[in-house]
Enzyme design. Structure first.
Site, PDB file in Angstrom:
ATOM      1  CG  HIS A  35      -1.874   1.132   1.289  1.00  0.00           C
ATOM      2  ND1 HIS A  35      -3.199   0.959   1.652  1.00  0.00           N
ATOM      3  CD2 HIS A  35      -1.747   2.458   1.037  1.00  0.00           C
ATOM      4  CE1 HIS A  35      -3.823   2.125   1.618  1.00  0.00           C
ATOM      5  NE2 HIS A  35      -2.950   3.065   1.251  1.00  0.00           N
ATOM      6  CG  HIS A  93      -0.885   6.943  -1.357  1.00  0.00           C
ATOM      7  ND1 HIS A  93      -2.129   6.985  -1.938  1.00  0.00           N
ATOM      8  CD2 HIS A  93      -1.058   6.346  -0.141  1.00  0.00           C
ATOM      9  CE1 HIS A  93      -3.023   6.457  -1.107  1.00  0.00           C
ATOM     10  NE2 HIS A  93      -2.395   6.050  -0.017  1.00  0.00           N
ATOM     11  CE  LYS A 119      -7.813   1.684  -0.304  1.00  0.00           C
ATOM     12  NZ  LYS A 119      -6.767   2.681  -0.190  1.00  0.00           N
ATOM     13  CG  HIS A 149      -9.747   4.159   3.435  1.00  0.00           C
ATOM     14  ND1 HIS A 149      -8.679   5.011   3.276  1.00  0.00           N
ATOM     15  CD2 HIS A 149     -10.383   4.576   4.560  1.00  0.00           C
ATOM     16  CE1 HIS A 149      -8.671   5.902   4.266  1.00  0.00           C
ATOM     17  NE2 HIS A 149      -9.710   5.663   5.054  1.00  0.00           N
ATOM     18  CG  HIS A 161      -4.793   2.483   5.890  1.00  0.00           C
ATOM     19  ND1 HIS A 161      -6.139   2.380   6.085  1.00  0.00           N
ATOM     20  CD2 HIS A 161      -4.630   3.122   4.706  1.00  0.00           C
ATOM     21  CE1 HIS A 161      -6.767   2.948   5.065  1.00  0.00           C
ATOM     22  NE2 HIS A 161      -5.874   3.397   4.215  1.00  0.00           N
ATOM     23  CG  ASP A 175      -1.638   5.027   3.891  1.00  0.00           C
ATOM     24  OD1 ASP A 175      -1.802   5.288   2.690  1.00  0.00           O
ATOM     25  OD2 ASP A 175      -2.336   5.527   4.787  1.00  0.00           O
TER      26      ASP A 175
HETATM   27  C1  NCD Z   1      -3.694   9.067   1.516  1.00  0.00           C
HETATM   28  C2  NCD Z   1      -3.232  10.044   0.437  1.00  0.00           C
HETATM   29  O1  NCD Z   1      -2.701  11.105   0.755  1.00  0.00           O
HETATM   30  O2  NCD Z   1      -3.403   9.730  -0.741  1.00  0.00           O
HETATM   31  N1  NCD Z   1      -3.692   9.717   2.784  1.00  0.00           N
HETATM   32  C3  NCD Z   1      -3.725   9.128   3.995  1.00  0.00           C
HETATM   33  O3  NCD Z   1      -3.885   9.849   4.985  1.00  0.00           O
HETATM   34  N2  NCD Z   1      -3.561   7.842   4.165  1.00  0.00           N
HETATM   35  C4  NCD Z   1      -5.023   8.511   1.174  1.00  0.00           C
HETATM   36  C5  NCD Z   1      -5.401   7.270   1.924  1.00  0.00           C
HETATM   37  O4  NCD Z   1      -4.764   6.234   1.812  1.00  0.00           O
HETATM   38  O5  NCD Z   1      -6.402   7.314   2.651  1.00  0.00           O
HETATM   39 ZN    ZN Z   2      -3.310   5.054   1.449  1.00  0.00          ZN
END
Ligand code: NCD
Ligand code: ZN
Length: 353
Positions: free
Chosen positions: A14, A16, A105, A142, A181, A256
């Site tokens: 996971h 980004h 997702k 999520h 998460h 995450d």
């Molecule tokens: C994530 C993001 O910034 O894309 N932020 C977060 O707080 N985890 C989005 C997500 O995974 O919920």
């Molecule tokens: Zn995330």
């Protein structure tokens, strides 16, 4: 320098990475890609990854960045698409069978970064889950309530387990589900209970290391503000306990890591912890505190491989060595983005063998 642990074939289930158009992708991708054998990049990009064609193009974008950093071919990518009630199941299945799509997702509408198009009620999703279950397409959830539901932000995960996750699990027992998460005792206990054999969870470093005091005491540290938000200590302890005693292999590394420029954090406090530059050290630190370093290999890689039936290709196999070193200061910012442990001293350092 004393070796603390060797980890093979780490997979970040996971992460980004953003998009190439949005400067952050080339800044954050190499931090993760260097140490992992596989990464599962989240589809809440701008624009979102909705279709198998989007997923194919997104993979190409990531590969372009990997190529630039001479990492192409050293890390596998598991493309996932952003599920909405409008997801076209024929396209999804075709993309899955072609290898363009690994999974889907699901975001709760409005509850986190770029989630305005997410899901508000799960009933409307049932026909899609049914197809996913039939073809073995995994679902990442999520697990928080959509924003239009009036629920306290600290209770959102707890309610969503009851209102969204459990009905999905009960109705689709063969669907592979990863609760993303996790942050609560309820989540940790549900996943470890074995009540749902096809349920696993990813756990971030911050939710293993910190409770909400770390974010709120002595002034708000918005760099630790993420969704789902850090909870009370008892929740952190329950997650630690579950991970520590995980005999079934149901807890997975999913950082995450979610980069937001410092300027954006200052302006809107947007949610996301940027852990990519220190994620290996962060997990090692947490597992050392928990006194279960021997469990880390399974968490970082083996559990993923087992659950998804995945074998790391030879070209992508890596060994990361983590050593005890003289304390070094984690930079306050990396490329305009504030990392986890910013300004703190660490006496652990990861390197490739
Ligand atoms: C994530 C993001 O910034 O894309 N932020 C977060 O707080 N985890 C989005 C997500 O995974 O919920
Ligand atoms: Zn995330």
């Amino acid at each position: 320098m004393k070796e603390v642990i060797k980890l093979t074939n780490i997979i970040d289930a996971h992460v980004h990475l953003r998009t190439i158009a949005d400067k952050r992708m080339p800044l954050c991708t190499p931090h993760t890609a260097k140490f992992v054998s596989g990464m599962l990049p989240m589809p809440n990009t701008n624009p979102h990854i909705y279709t198998s064609e989007d997923a194919r193009k997104y993979r190409q974008e990531i590969e372009l960045v990997l190529k630039h950093f001479e990492l192409l071919g050293t890390v596998d990518i598991f493309p996932t698409i952003y599920l909405t009630p409008q997801t076209n199941v024929n396209d999804l299945v075709a993309g899955y069978l072609a290898g363009d799509v690994f999974s889907c997702k699901q975001y709760p509408r409005g509850a986190t970064t770029n989630s305005a198009e997410g899901v508000s009620g799960i009933k409307e999703m049932f026909p899609i889950y049914q197809v996913m279950e039939k073809y073995g397409i995994p679902l990442h959830v999520h697990c928080e309530m959509p924003m239009d539901v009036d629920v306290d932000i600290f209770d959102s995960e707890k309610f969503a387990i009851q209102e969204m996750l459990i009905p999905i699990l009960d109705n689709f027992p063969n669907l592979k589900v990863s609760m993303e998460h996790i942050t609560t005792k309820k989540a940790a206990e549900l996943v470890s209970s074995g009540r749902y054999p096809n349920l696993v969870a990813t756990v971030t470093p911050q939710h293993l290391l910190y409770d909400r005091n770390k974010m709120l005491r002595g002034g708000l540290d918005s760099n630790l503000y993420c969704m789902p938000i850090l909870k009370r200590k008892e929740h952190m302890e329950a997650i630690r306990n579950a991970v520590k005693n995980d005999e079934r292999g149901v807890f997975l590394c999913g950082t995450d890591s979610a980069p937001h420029f410092k300027t954006d954090k200052n302006e809107c406090g947007c949610a996301g912890v940027y852990s990519a530059p220190v994620f290996v050290e962060a997990y090692v630190k947490a597992f050392m505190e928990m006194n279960v370093l021997e469990k880390l290999q399974a968490f970082m890689s083996d559990n993923f491989c087992k659950f998804y039936g995945y074998t790391v290709p030879e070209a992508m196999q890596k060994t990361v060595v983590v050593e005890q070193v003289e304390p070094w200061k984690v930079p306050d910012v990396y490329d305009g983005i504030v990392p986890l442990f910013h300004g703190e001293e660490l006496n652990l350092k990861a390197r490739l063998q």
